[in-house]
Design an enzyme around this catalytic site. Structure first.
Site, PDB file in Angstrom:
ATOM      1  CG  HIS A 200      -0.157   0.023   2.527  1.00 16.04           C
ATOM      2  ND1 HIS A 200       0.391   1.167   3.075  1.00 16.04           N
ATOM      3  CD2 HIS A 200       0.161  -0.984   3.384  1.00 16.04           C
ATOM      4  CE1 HIS A 200       0.999   0.874   4.201  1.00 16.04           C
ATOM      5  NE2 HIS A 200       0.882  -0.427   4.420  1.00 16.04           N
ATOM      6  CD  GLU A 279       2.153  -5.776   8.406  1.00 20.65           C
ATOM      7  OE1 GLU A 279       2.299  -7.023   8.520  1.00 20.65           O
ATOM      8  OE2 GLU A 279       2.915  -5.065   7.739  1.00 20.65           O
TER       9      GLU A 279
END
Length: 399
Positions: A200, A279
């Protein structure tokens, strides 16, 4: 009290190496009920590779049912049982990464192994044969097609003779078995499933190198910064120019979804999310810099740096736990996008984990990779189970 499962697994190769497949079943130890089945045609491989693949599939199926369960594995491969029990060394280069990956599914203390004769492993054997039969027809095995549970009372068609299996395992134990050809010398395995891995774009935490995971005690889910949105646009433009992406899957966290949506708008595709791509949870370290964690939690940080099984302070997630869920997500995506190119928008730890597993590298390699915001990496997954790292941390589109 922890639940208990029996995992029975098998694999076969019609040629050794040759067209290969595996089968695995998770059983209730009290009733004998089949709780989950798995099978797959894996292309050209050896018997032993197929057997290890079956073990992995069985362990992952059990993990999906209950990560805290105690597992008793039963296989008719003495080689796999002895190696996974630690009594035989693993000498063959194709077996080492598979065995290492199998040990990451459950903590080793939760798993025991037992050798059983082939006639007692009929369910998994039948599943492996169903997978190979499907592969012969150019298809993949589907759960709805399984008749293994109905066939366990009768002998399943063997993938190889008992004598051939014994000879193969003896050869491997002596380290004289030749590795199946890889790289340029390998047979044509068709178009791989290719993951284009996009980290990202930046958030407010990224330039300061603060721990930013799944929320932890802070519960934060930061959005892209202005710089991060520009990075996402640049990555999307580069992907559109390449023109190979056929699907998009993202972590459910906001920064990834925003990055993925920018790419989706450029490519005319929809975004699917997979929770396995989130994550790591950094617990009490969320939002802190490395130096701040070193100051506040020095012992915990040293332990974390020294072992993939140690979680961050405050109920965070260990790298071993991340590896288990990322591997499950990877396998689902490989099956769903076989022969296709999928953009996987995720985070530092999942991308590094996918690269590590593809290379068969040890957990400490996670600390030896650099992944910039909005960087691109790529891994191709072939039908024989091999993976090829094609790109790592490409930021040329950001210059």
């Amino acid at each position: 009290m922890a639940r208990k499962f029996i995992v029975e697994a098998d694999g076969g190769s019609r040629g050794n190496p040759g067209p290969a497949g595996y089968g695995a079943v998770v059983l209730d130890p009290v009733t004998g009920e089949a709780l989950a089945e798995a099978a797959e045609f894996i292309g050209t491989a050896t018997n032993n590779v197929a057997e290890y693949k079956g073990l992995l599939a069985g362990l992952r199926a059990a993990y999906a049912l209950d990560p805290e369960a105690r597992i008793h594995v039963r296989m008719d491969s003495k080689l796999v049982v002895e190696q996974m029990s630690g009594r035989w060394k693993i000498k063959h280069p194709d077996m080492k990464p598979l065995a290492a990956e199998a040990r990451t599914v459950f903590p080793p203390a939760q798993v025991t192994y037992e050798w059983i004769p082939r006639e007692k492993n009929k369910h998994a054997d039948r599943l492996a044969n169903e997978a190979m039969d499907a592969g012969k027809k150019g298809k993949q095995w589907e759960p709805r097609d399984s008749r293994a549970a109905l066939a366990t009372a009768t002998a399943a068609a063997p993938a190889r003779s008992a004598a051939a299996q014994a000879a193969d395992e003896a050869a491997e134990a002596a380290a004289t078995a030749a590795a199946p050809p890889v790289g340029w010398g390998a047979p044509d395995l068709g178009v791989p499933a290719t993951f284009v891995l996009l980290r990202h774009g930046e958030t407010a935490l990224t330039p300061e190198k603060r721990f930013s995971g799944s929320g932890g005690t802070s519960g934060s889910d930061p959005e892209l910064s202005a710089a991060g949105r520009r990075q996402a646009e640049a990555a999307a433009a580069a992907l559109a120019a390449r023109g190979t992406v056929q699907a998009i899957v993202s972590s459910p966290l906001l920064r990834c979804r925003q990055t993925a949506e920018v790419a989706a708008a450029r490519l005319g595709l929809e975004v699917r999310t997979d929770d396995g791509l989130r994550e790591a949870d950094f617990g009490a370290w969320e939002g802190l810099t490395f130096a701040e964690v070193r100051e506040r939690f020095p012992d915990d940080l040293n332990a974390w740096l020294g072992s993939a099984k140690v979680a961050p302070t405050g109920g965070g997630e260990s790298f071993a736990s991340v590896a288990r869920r990322v591997a499950v997500a990877r396998d689902k995506l490989i099956a769903r996008y076989a022969g296709r190119t999928v953009l996987v928008v995720t985070h530092v730890t999942p991308i590094k984990t996918l690269v590590r597993l593809a290379l068969g590298a040890p957990p400490e390699s996670l600390f030896r990779m650099e992944l910039s915001a909005a960087s691109l990496s790529a891994v191709a997954y072939y039908a024989d189970g091999n993976a090829s790292l094609r790109l790592l941390n490409d930021t040329s589109h950001l210059r």
